[in-house]
Every structure is written in structure tokens, then in C-alpha cells.
Design a protein around this motif. Structure first.
Motif, mmCIF file in Angstrom:
data_model
loop_
_atom_site.group_PDB
_atom_site.id
_atom_site.type_symbol
_atom_site.label_atom_id
_atom_site.label_comp_id
_atom_site.label_asym_id
_atom_site.label_seq_id
_atom_site.Cartn_x
_atom_site.Cartn_y
_atom_site.Cartn_z
ATOM 1 N N GLU A 99 0.830 -1.198 0.000
ATOM 2 C CA GLU A 99 0.000 0.000 0.000
ATOM 3 C C GLU A 99 0.870 1.257 0.000
ATOM 4 O O GLU A 99 1.997 1.252 0.497
ATOM 5 C CB GLU A 99 -0.913 0.056 1.232
ATOM 6 N N SER A 100 0.298 2.339 -0.510
ATOM 7 C CA SER A 100 0.943 3.648 -0.457
ATOM 8 C C SER A 100 -0.140 4.718 -0.539
ATOM 9 O O SER A 100 -1.296 4.420 -0.849
ATOM 10 C CB SER A 100 1.950 3.814 -1.599
ATOM 11 N N GLY B 258 -0.946 6.961 1.994
ATOM 12 C CA GLY B 258 -1.457 7.475 3.257
ATOM 13 C C GLY B 258 -0.773 8.774 3.652
ATOM 14 O O GLY B 258 0.204 9.198 3.031
ATOM 15 N N LEU C 247 -5.480 6.180 -1.896
ATOM 16 C CA LEU C 247 -4.591 5.088 -1.549
ATOM 17 C C LEU C 247 -4.401 4.182 -2.757
ATOM 18 O O LEU C 247 -5.334 3.976 -3.537
ATOM 19 C CB LEU C 247 -5.145 4.278 -0.387
ATOM 20 N N CYS D 255 -2.622 0.312 -3.977
ATOM 21 C CA CYS D 255 -2.099 -0.978 -3.525
ATOM 22 C C CYS D 255 -1.608 -1.728 -4.753
ATOM 23 O O CYS D 255 -2.399 -2.102 -5.614
ATOM 24 C CB CYS D 255 -3.173 -1.769 -2.798
ATOM 25 N N THR E 235 -1.028 1.257 5.488
ATOM 26 C CA THR E 235 -0.568 2.633 5.358
ATOM 27 C C THR E 235 -1.412 3.510 6.270
ATOM 28 O O THR E 235 -2.638 3.342 6.352
ATOM 29 C CB THR E 235 -0.633 3.111 3.890
ATOM 30 N N GLN E 236 -0.763 4.434 6.980
ATOM 31 C CA GLN E 236 -1.452 5.246 7.980
ATOM 32 C C GLN E 236 -2.174 6.418 7.327
ATOM 33 O O GLN E 236 -1.587 7.147 6.514
ATOM 34 C CB GLN E 236 -0.450 5.776 9.015
#
Length: 123
Positions: free
Chosen positions: A6-7, A9, A20, A22, A117-118
Motif C-alpha cells: 500500500e501507499s 497514506g 490510496l 495498492c 498505510t497510515q
């Protein structure tokens, strides 16, 4: 075997948007239903959205309907979660997941998971 990363965030103000992504490994991405979940400390992982690999069906949690959109690009082995009108209660670690079942489950019993991802929404 499917690996998910994932990316996208980050920190955003309430009312803002994030997308987001993935990215998945493997040549059979198109044969997997894909889901997004989120989790906050002390709570169970919560279903957010899912995309079936058959029939084009999409599913959303009531709390995100009308604000979030799940989509996929099979040619790029990527699934997205567009999040609009974000609220503080959307804060959490967001995970993408893959499963061979269709329709996809809305529980956390998926075969493969990313690392998360936060997303933090400030009010």
C-alpha cells in the motif's frame, strides 16, 4: 502467492481527500477480489470496501458510502481507494487484501494482506 504493498497514506484535514494505492505482484491479479480494511488501536480490523473480480460488483461499508470509491487497474496490478470528504473517524491504518472468492467477503478472512498505510484526518 500475492504480495501487496500500500501507499498514499498521510495527514489530511477534515473535508479533504486522499487516494490510496495498492500494488500487487503476480500474473493473476485479475482473478482476485480486492478489499480495503482499516484498523485503529484497540479495535478490530474493519471492512471499508471491496471489488469483486467477477461481475464488476463493488461493496462499501455504510460509513463510507458516497465518500469512498474502490477501483482497480488490472493492467497495472493496482487497486485504489479514493477517499473524499474525510472525517476524523476515518483515521486508521488502511490495509488492502486479496482473495479468490467472489463475491468478496466483507470480513477479515482474506488470503493475502499488505502491510498497511497510515491515514490521519485532523479535525
Amino acid at each position: 502467492q500475492v504480495q501487496l504493498v500500500e501507499s498514499g497514506g498521510g495527514l489530511v484535514e477534515a473535508g479533504g481527500s486522499l487516494r490510496l494505492s495498492c500494488a500487487a505482484s503476480g500474473r493473476t491479479f485479475r482473478l482476485y477480489s480486492l478489499g480495503w480494511f482499516r484498523q485503529t488501536p484497540g479495535k478490530e480490523r474493519e471492512f471499508v470496501a471491496a471489488d469483486s473480480w467477477t461481475g464488476g460488483w463493488k461493496y462499501y461499508a455504510d460509513s463510507v458510502k458516497g465518500r469512498f470509491t474502490i477501483s482497480r487497474e488490472n493492467g497495472k496490478n493496482t487497486v485504489y481507494l479514493q477517499m473524499n470528504s474525510l472525517k476524523s473517524e476515518d483515521t486508521g491504518v488502511y490495509y488492502c487484501a486479496a482473495d479468490r472468492r467472489s463475491p468478496p467477503p466483507t470480513s477479515a478472512g482474506y488470503d493475502y494482506w499488505g502491510q498497511g498505510t497510515q491515514v490521519t484526518v485532523s479535525s
